[in-house]
Design an enzyme around this catalytic site. Structure first.
Site, PDB file in Angstrom:
ATOM      1  N   GLY A 218     -17.901   7.564 -14.295  1.00 38.94           N
ATOM      2  CA  GLY A 218     -17.992   8.701 -15.209  1.00 38.94           C
ATOM      3  C   GLY A 218     -17.219   9.884 -14.662  1.00 38.94           C
ATOM      4  O   GLY A 218     -16.238   9.730 -13.916  1.00 38.94           O
ATOM      5  N   SER A 219     -17.690  11.066 -15.004  1.00 42.42           N
ATOM      6  CA  SER A 219     -16.913  12.275 -14.688  1.00 42.42           C
ATOM      7  C   SER A 219     -16.778  12.568 -13.209  1.00 42.42           C
ATOM      8  O   SER A 219     -15.959  13.393 -12.814  1.00 42.42           O
ATOM      9  CB  SER A 219     -17.547  13.476 -15.378  1.00 42.42           C
ATOM     10  OG  SER A 219     -17.585  13.229 -16.758  1.00 42.42           O
ATOM     11  N   SER A 220     -17.595  11.932 -12.362  1.00 37.58           N
ATOM     12  CA  SER A 220     -17.423  12.179 -10.926  1.00 37.58           C
ATOM     13  C   SER A 220     -16.020  11.748 -10.501  1.00 37.58           C
ATOM     14  O   SER A 220     -15.485  12.232  -9.506  1.00 37.58           O
ATOM     15  CB  SER A 220     -18.490  11.430 -10.118  1.00 37.58           C
ATOM     16  OG  SER A 220     -18.357  10.041 -10.293  1.00 37.58           O
ATOM     17  N   PHE A 221     -15.411  10.861 -11.279  1.00 36.77           N
ATOM     18  CA  PHE A 221     -14.069  10.374 -10.981  1.00 36.77           C
ATOM     19  C   PHE A 221     -13.010  11.442 -11.242  1.00 36.77           C
ATOM     20  O   PHE A 221     -11.864  11.320 -10.826  1.00 36.77           O
ATOM     21  CB  PHE A 221     -13.785   9.130 -11.845  1.00 36.77           C
ATOM     22  CG  PHE A 221     -12.703   8.231 -11.308  1.00 36.77           C
ATOM     23  CD1 PHE A 221     -12.965   7.357 -10.266  1.00 36.77           C
ATOM     24  CD2 PHE A 221     -11.427   8.230 -11.857  1.00 36.77           C
ATOM     25  CE1 PHE A 221     -11.976   6.504  -9.780  1.00 36.77           C
ATOM     26  CE2 PHE A 221     -10.431   7.391 -11.371  1.00 36.77           C
ATOM     27  CZ  PHE A 221     -10.708   6.518 -10.339  1.00 36.77           C
ATOM     28  N   LYS A 222     -13.405  12.501 -11.964  1.00 35.27           N
ATOM     29  CA  LYS A 222     -12.435  13.565 -12.273  1.00 35.27           C
ATOM     30  C   LYS A 222     -11.940  14.264 -11.008  1.00 35.27           C
ATOM     31  O   LYS A 222     -10.895  14.923 -11.024  1.00 35.27           O
ATOM     32  CB  LYS A 222     -13.048  14.582 -13.247  1.00 35.27           C
ATOM     33  CG  LYS A 222     -13.198  14.001 -14.651  1.00 35.27           C
ATOM     34  CD  LYS A 222     -13.956  14.910 -15.592  1.00 35.27           C
ATOM     35  CE  LYS A 222     -14.144  14.236 -16.950  1.00 35.27           C
ATOM     36  NZ  LYS A 222     -15.179  14.887 -17.767  1.00 35.27           N
TER      37      LYS A 222
END
Lengths: 487, 439
Positions: A218-222
């Site tokens: 999810g957004s932690s990959f941003k």
């Protein structure tokens, strides 16, 4: 008759020479493969009957030790794990029937005193017949491990906490876990029953989720998408992005929506702070075929060289060079969905890379080996694993992560008096299932000491209302606080 | 003759003492591996082993002074090594093996004492055939016979179990030798022609085939296929040596293949042995367990072995009997295993030398047969254990645990020495003997 007798003699000699040939094959040529045959328990029995050193935590708690027994079996020692399920996924077990796993396996030669360093230290002891053993000292701390266990409670998930500068792991726990003691018992029947029960458990407690299970990040990959965009020059922190509610994906009619259907955009910093999917989907598309190599620098696609056996599994992204064939996948990859699949350990290492000026350290659970007299034998020095990005990019991403905790989606991770840098993730899984809640963080942001990754599967207790900020960020903050010594 | 006599016996004594030292050191190493003290009974063991050897040596000096000097030391070496290995695997079996060794040496001395002329044995061929048959049948007798590990080979009297088949083997070889020497001209010539083959008259071959067939049937009934195979090969081999006709070997091979096919389809355990030979690891946890554990033992030994007392030969079922060679291979390595093979090879060489030097056909054939027992039996069991051929359970001469086999092998040794001594004594008279025989 003599010629016939001589011929018989030659035939008998040929037969016996045939045996010499077969023996040579067995004992020299094929010996190695026979010794490593999975059915071969000889090496294990030999190991089982060697005195074996303790495994202790950095704060002095014994997590594995051997007790001398004479229970009528062929074994002289019984291996015991006093902390039961708390360390099993790292320390593993030593079983005569099933072999050994974890630290028990990786550091077998050190524990049994067979490593070169231990042998050299004990030249005198060798002559007097004293067998030495080694003690493996973990970098992990029992108090932090217990805190991770309590924070997760009955929720399924993982917590990985590591020391930024050295890569040493201080806590690595995932639920559910298991008690290794029943596997190490000497009764084959009991050990087999425990093993079967463990493997048939649908919750798979024997799976060390922290380093052997992949989840959509999810957004932690941003954090990775932002670093890639900055490093390649696709964007700067001030680059402005249009405010949108959804992004139409190329090559399809489908769209990529923002969380909760909100509209967002603005600068890269703001997009990161409020985890704006449309901006990061667009960045994924703009990065194109540059994206996968940038991920690879963070370790996506490589197995982290963790000193636990079997090792960590590699995390995954989209196939390299596939941008032209499948552009929507890269938009999804930009927000940590689609083909992205990561281990909690990998996300902790991403945080480590940002915190450590772009250099990811090799993760370790054992910091040193001591001999039976508590004398230091070997200390494992910190080794860099990957250069993820430049110090400048790392500093810029750090600023954005600070902003997340100060005014964005990650305010739940604030610690009074400490600047925390973090990033939330709320990852969609399968249709109808609650999302995974993620938080990756490090602190203090100005001079980072500890990095952490927290994953709570399917939202944990919060269920459908779960977000990374609400469920995972408080656990991360709690771990950082304890590690920093803040009560 | 008189000049070589002291030298031969002196070599025997010297070599024998070396063998005793090897055995004593082996025993010491096994004990040291368990605890770092010199065992208190070391001197007792050393003294008894030395006494046994010296006893046998003195008997040879007195009773067969011109005989071959290497056979006795080689037997002492293998017997000593076997005792060390058996005692290391199971000290209880080791004690019994020690007693059997003493009994065997006594049997050796008694054989030398009572068989003063090998010709005497030749005369009683049918007596030996009869006694041999009875011995073979004994285990089938109700009340007497005992089944151990699925084979009915044992006769139990009180606490002592023995395998009369081991003695029967020697007696049958004796009968074959005597009978073949008698009829060899007739058998070699052959009177009838079938196709291109000359077949001897059935009445000449009949008794032999009968004796052979019955023995094999009995062994099959006792499910001792290893011994049956051994006897089969021995008979073919002796027929060949007696007649010098390769056709007998071919016939034996054809019969053997036929018998193997029948045995394979008739006996489940034969199929098992073949299956585990072809792919042992597929059955690693069940019927191939023993073989696989043996192979692991050899691999664990590697080139130089784990050292006596430091391996895990107890992992192998029956490591003291059928699989004793795997234990040797594990703890003494390729070096030790090949040393054992070389010792066996030297015994075979010495035995066949005795056969070629013999003047009369009977000792020639008898010595060949006795030597072949040791050679083939070694090949069958070592080949089986090392997965060279399918496994059949026979003992490894002089090394395996087992009293009957040990006694039989020491009797074979005594008979070979007797013939060797005859050769040396007969030498000066050779010319006159030949002249006397001339028609």
């Amino acid at each position: 008759m003599n010629p016939a007798i001589r011929r018989v003699g030659v035939a008998l000699i040929v037969l016996l020479l045939l045996l010499v040939g077969q023996l040579t094959y067995l004992q020299l040529v094929d010996a190695n493969s026979l010794n490593h045959n999975p059915h071969n328990t000889r090496a294990l029995l030999q190991n089982a009957n060697r005195p074996r050193g303790d495994i202790v935590t950095a704060d002095g708690v014994v997590v594995a030790h051997s007790v001398k027994v004479s229970d009528g079996t062929v074994f002289k020692y019984l291996r015991q794990y006093p902390t039961k399920e708390l360390f099993s996924q790292v320390v593993g077990y030593q079983s005569f029937l099933f072999g050994s796993t974890g630290v028990e396996r990786t550091y077998n030669r050190d524990l049994t005193g067979q490593s070169l360093q231990l042998q050299l230290n004990n030249v005198g002891g060798l002559l007097s017949g004293n067998q030495i053993t080694g003690t493996a000292v973990l970098s992990m701390r029992a108090d932090l491990q217990r805190a991770a266990q309590q924070a997760l409670g009955f929720q399924r998930g993982s917590v990985v906490l590591l020391d930024v500068k050295s890569g040493q792991i201080l806590a690595m726990y995932s639920t559910p876990s298991y008690d290794p003691n029943p596997l190490a018992v000497h009764s084959n029947t009991l050990a087999q029953a425990a093993f079967t029960a463990l493997n048939q458990n649908p919750d798979r407690p024997s799976l060390p989720r922290a380093y052997r299970e992949r989840y959509p990040p999810g957004s932690s990959f941003k954090t990775i998408t932002a670093s890639a965009a900055l490093e390649t020059g696709v964007a700067t922190p001030q680059t402005n992005f249009p405010t949108l509610t959804q992004l139409t994906l190329p090559q399809t009619t489908s769209t990529l929506k923002n969380f909760g259907g909100e509209s967002c955009g603005g600068s890269l910093v703001d997009s990161f702070t409020f985890s704006c999917n449309t901006t990061f989907g667009r960045l994924g598309l703009q990065l194109g075929d540059q994206f996968v190599p940038a991920m690879a620098k963070f370790g996506i696609g490589s197995a982290p060289p963790l000193d636990v056996s079997p090792g960590a599994v590699p995390s995954l992204g989209p196939p390299a060079g596939s941008f032209q064939q499948n552009q929507p996948l890269f938009a999804l990859a930009g927000i940590g969905q689609g083909d992205d699949a990561v281990t909690p350990l990998q996300m902790a290492l991403v945080a480590d890379g940002i915190a450590n000026g772009g250099v990811i350290m090799q993760p370790r659970v054992v910091q040193e080996i001591r001999d039976s007299n508590d004398k230091l034998v070997q200390r494992f020095s910190p080794t860099p694993w990957m250069t993820a990005t430049t110090p400048q990019v790392a500093a810029a991403v750090t600023q954005m992560m600070v902003s997340v905790v100060q005014r964005g989606t990650g305010t739940g991770a604030q610690i009074p008096g400490v600047t925390v840098a973090g990033k939330t993730g709320t990852a969609q899984t399968v249709q109808g299932a609650n999302p995974h809640a993620w938080f990756v963080a490090f602190a203090p942001a100005e001079a980072p000491r500890f990095a952490v990754a927290v994953l709570v599967e399917h939202g944990g207790n919060a269920g459908n209302d779960a977000t990374g900020g609400r469920v995972a960020a408080p656990i991360a903050a709690q771990m950082l606080k304890l590690a920093l010594g803040i009560r | 003759m008189s000049a070589t006599l002291p030298r031969r016996r002196a070599s025997e004594l010297g070599l024998g003492i070396l063998a005793v030292i090897v055995a004593a050191f082996g025993y010491l190493l096994v004990q040291l591996a368990q605890k770092p003290d010199v065992p208190p009974d070391l001197w007792v063991i050393l003294a008894s082993v030395l006494a046994l050897f010296i006893g046998a040596h003195v008997a040879v000096r007195r009773l067969a002074p011109d005989s071959d000097p290497v056979l006795l030391p080689l037997a002492a070496l293998l017997n000593g090594l076997g005792f060390v290995t058996v005692a290391r695997i199971d000290p209880g079996l080791g004690r019994i093996q020690a007693v059997w060794t003493a009994v065997s040496v006594a049997a050796f001395v008694l054989t030398l004492l009572f068989v003063r002329r090998i010709r005497t044995l030749e005369r009683y061929r049918y007596t030996f055939l009869f006694v041999g048959m009875v011995a073979l049948l004994l285990p089938l007798a109700p009340g007497l016979g005992k089944t151990i590990n699925g084979a009915r080979l044992w006769v139990g009297i009180g606490p002592v179990n023995f395998q009369p088949g081991e003695a029967a083997k020697v007696m049958l070889v004796l009968f074959f030798a005597a009978y073949l020497v008698d009829k060899r001209e007739l058998l070699a010539r052959g009177t009838r022609r079938i196709g291109g083959l000359r077949i001897p008259e059935l009445r000449h071959l009949g008794p032999l085939l009968l004796a052979w067939g019955i023995s094999i049937l009995v062994m099959v009934r006792e499910t001792d296929l290893g011994q049956a195979m051994l006897l089969f090969a021995l008979c073919g081999l002796m027929l060949y040596v007696a007649t010098d006709r390769i056709a007998y070997v071919l016939a034996a091979v054809v019969l053997f293949v036929g018998a193997s096919v029948v045995a394979y389809s008739a006996f489940g355990h034969v199929q098992t042995r073949v299956q585990t030979w072809i792919d042992p690891f597929r059955y690693a946890n069940n019927k191939g367990y023993q073989l696989v554990q043996g192979l692991f033992g050899f691999a664990a030994g590697g080139f130089a072995g784990t050292g006596l007392g430091l391996g895990n030969p107890k992992q192998i079922p029956n490591a003291a009997t059928d699989f004793v060679f795997a234990a040797v291979g594990e703890e003494l390595g390729l070096l030790g295993a090949v040393a054992v093979l070389i010792a066996l090879l030297l015994i075979v060489g010495a035995g066949l030398r005795i056969a070629t030097r013999a003047e009369r056909p009977f000792p020639k054939l008898f010595a060949t047969g006795l030597t072949a027992i040791i050679a083939l039996q070694s090949f069958v069991i070592i080949g089986g254990v090392t997965r060279t051929i399918p496994l059949t359970g026979v003992t490894l001469p002089f090394i395996s645990y087992g009293g009957s086999s040990l006694v039989a092998n020491w009797v074979i040794l005594a008979l070979l020495l007797r013939m060797s001594d005859d050769n040396a004594r007969g030498a000066p008279n050779r010319r006159s003997t030949v002249a006397a025989r001339a028609p």
